[in-house]
Design a protein around this motif. Sequence first.
Motif, PDB file in Angstrom:
ATOM      1  N   VAL A  76       0.878  -1.168   0.000  1.00 22.12           N
ATOM      2  CA  VAL A  76       0.000   0.000   0.000  1.00 22.12           C
ATOM      3  C   VAL A  76       0.917   1.220   0.000  1.00 22.12           C
ATOM      4  O   VAL A  76       1.715   1.411   0.927  1.00 22.12           O
ATOM      5  CB  VAL A  76      -0.914   0.012   1.234  1.00 22.12           C
ATOM      6  N   ILE A  77       0.815   2.035  -1.037  1.00 20.09           N
ATOM      7  CA  ILE A  77       1.770   3.130  -1.241  1.00 20.09           C
ATOM      8  C   ILE A  77       1.041   4.466  -1.247  1.00 20.09           C
ATOM      9  O   ILE A  77       0.074   4.667  -1.991  1.00 20.09           O
ATOM     10  CB  ILE A  77       2.548   2.946  -2.546  1.00 20.09           C
ATOM     11  N   ALA A  78       1.504   5.392  -0.417  1.00 24.14           N
ATOM     12  CA  ALA A  78       0.912   6.724  -0.321  1.00 24.14           C
ATOM     13  C   ALA A  78       1.608   7.679  -1.290  1.00 24.14           C
ATOM     14  O   ALA A  78       2.832   7.648  -1.455  1.00 24.14           O
ATOM     15  CB  ALA A  78       1.035   7.253   1.107  1.00 24.14           C
TER      16      ALA A  78
ATOM     17  N   MET B 210       2.290   6.805   6.220  1.00 27.40           N
ATOM     18  CA  MET B 210       3.276   5.733   6.354  1.00 27.40           C
ATOM     19  C   MET B 210       3.624   5.507   7.822  1.00 27.40           C
ATOM     20  O   MET B 210       3.695   4.367   8.295  1.00 27.40           O
ATOM     21  CB  MET B 210       4.532   6.089   5.570  1.00 27.40           C
ATOM     22  N   ARG B 211       3.813   6.587   8.557  1.00 27.97           N
ATOM     23  CA  ARG B 211       4.193   6.455   9.963  1.00 27.97           C
ATOM     24  C   ARG B 211       3.079   5.826  10.795  1.00 27.97           C
ATOM     25  O   ARG B 211       3.350   5.095  11.758  1.00 27.97           O
ATOM     26  CB  ARG B 211       4.546   7.825  10.535  1.00 27.97           C
ATOM     27  N   SER B 212       1.825   6.111  10.448  1.00 25.59           N
ATOM     28  CA  SER B 212       0.698   5.595  11.233  1.00 25.59           C
ATOM     29  C   SER B 212       0.314   4.167  10.844  1.00 25.59           C
ATOM     30  O   SER B 212      -0.519   3.551  11.515  1.00 25.59           O
ATOM     31  CB  SER B 212      -0.514   6.504  11.056  1.00 25.59           C
ATOM     32  N   GLY B 213       0.883   3.666   9.754  1.00 27.54           N
ATOM     33  CA  GLY B 213       0.547   2.330   9.301  1.00 27.54           C
ATOM     34  C   GLY B 213      -0.588   2.282   8.295  1.00 27.54           C
ATOM     35  O   GLY B 213      -0.981   1.195   7.852  1.00 27.54           O
ATOM     36  N   GLU B 214      -1.123   3.447   7.899  1.00 30.18           N
ATOM     37  CA  GLU B 214      -2.148   3.468   6.862  1.00 30.18           C
ATOM     38  C   GLU B 214      -1.562   3.089   5.502  1.00 30.18           C
ATOM     39  O   GLU B 214      -2.285   2.646   4.611  1.00 30.18           O
ATOM     40  CB  GLU B 214      -2.795   4.854   6.779  1.00 30.18           C
ATOM     41  N   ALA B 215      -0.277   3.305   5.347  1.00 29.01           N
ATOM     42  CA  ALA B 215       0.422   2.938   4.114  1.00 29.01           C
ATOM     43  C   ALA B 215       1.724   2.242   4.485  1.00 29.01           C
ATOM     44  O   ALA B 215       2.302   2.497   5.552  1.00 29.01           O
ATOM     45  CB  ALA B 215       0.699   4.169   3.260  1.00 29.01           C
TER      46      ALA B 215
END
Length: 241
Positions: free
Chosen positions: A126-128, A160-165
């Motif tokens: 999963v890429i932001a 990315m830091r929160s784990g959404e990506a």
Amino acid sequence: MKKILLGAAVMAMGAGAALAQDVVRLGTEGAYPPYNYIDDSGEVAGFERVLGDELCKRAELTCEWVTNDWDSIIPNLVSGNYDAIIAGMSITPEREEVVAFTQNYTPPSPSAFASMMDDIDLETAVIAAQTGTIQAAHVATMEGATLVEYPTPDETVAAMRSGEADAVLSDKDYLIPVVEESSDVSFVGDDVPLGGGIGMAFRQSDPELRETFDAAIQSMKDDGTLNELIVEYLGADSPKF
């Protein structure tokens, strides 16, 4: 002699443009360091602020800065809310169908992936990426990867830091400070060459104004000051002219 004649041409074109309008409004995002950002005093700062001010000086134009969210920056140029975009915008064929670009003021530079995961598989990750960017368009072509889009580059890193990506794809120049200042974030995978460098964008109905700035950019390439700014703001390893 070549530089003197070119400088005269810039001033002549600048005078013509100045007759057509008193102030040239430069639109930028104000949220994409080191290219452009808002400093502690609330002013636009960064590489493009210094570059834009110097271009206006060479063209003998009075300029003012306007900030605009990235996802509507082209529509608001076309509708007349400002006269030019100078906002880390890569030159692409798709954008050239809507706006007219100057020559590039940075050479094509790589985009890069960053992640907190050492063993990430980018092909299934999963890429932001920021909405409306060449990076988002690239991720959309990656079979197996999932694109998640955010309005600002800071939000892509936060995701990315929160784990959404699992990872973020952005201009490498933007991500270098993120990686250098973080013990848990690193570059992953290969760099990705995208776009034709960064240029100023104008309405297609304003060819004279575009040509004025194009000549000013060329003058900065010719005398070496553009490379000096690139090194100062983007780093010695950033591509130069």
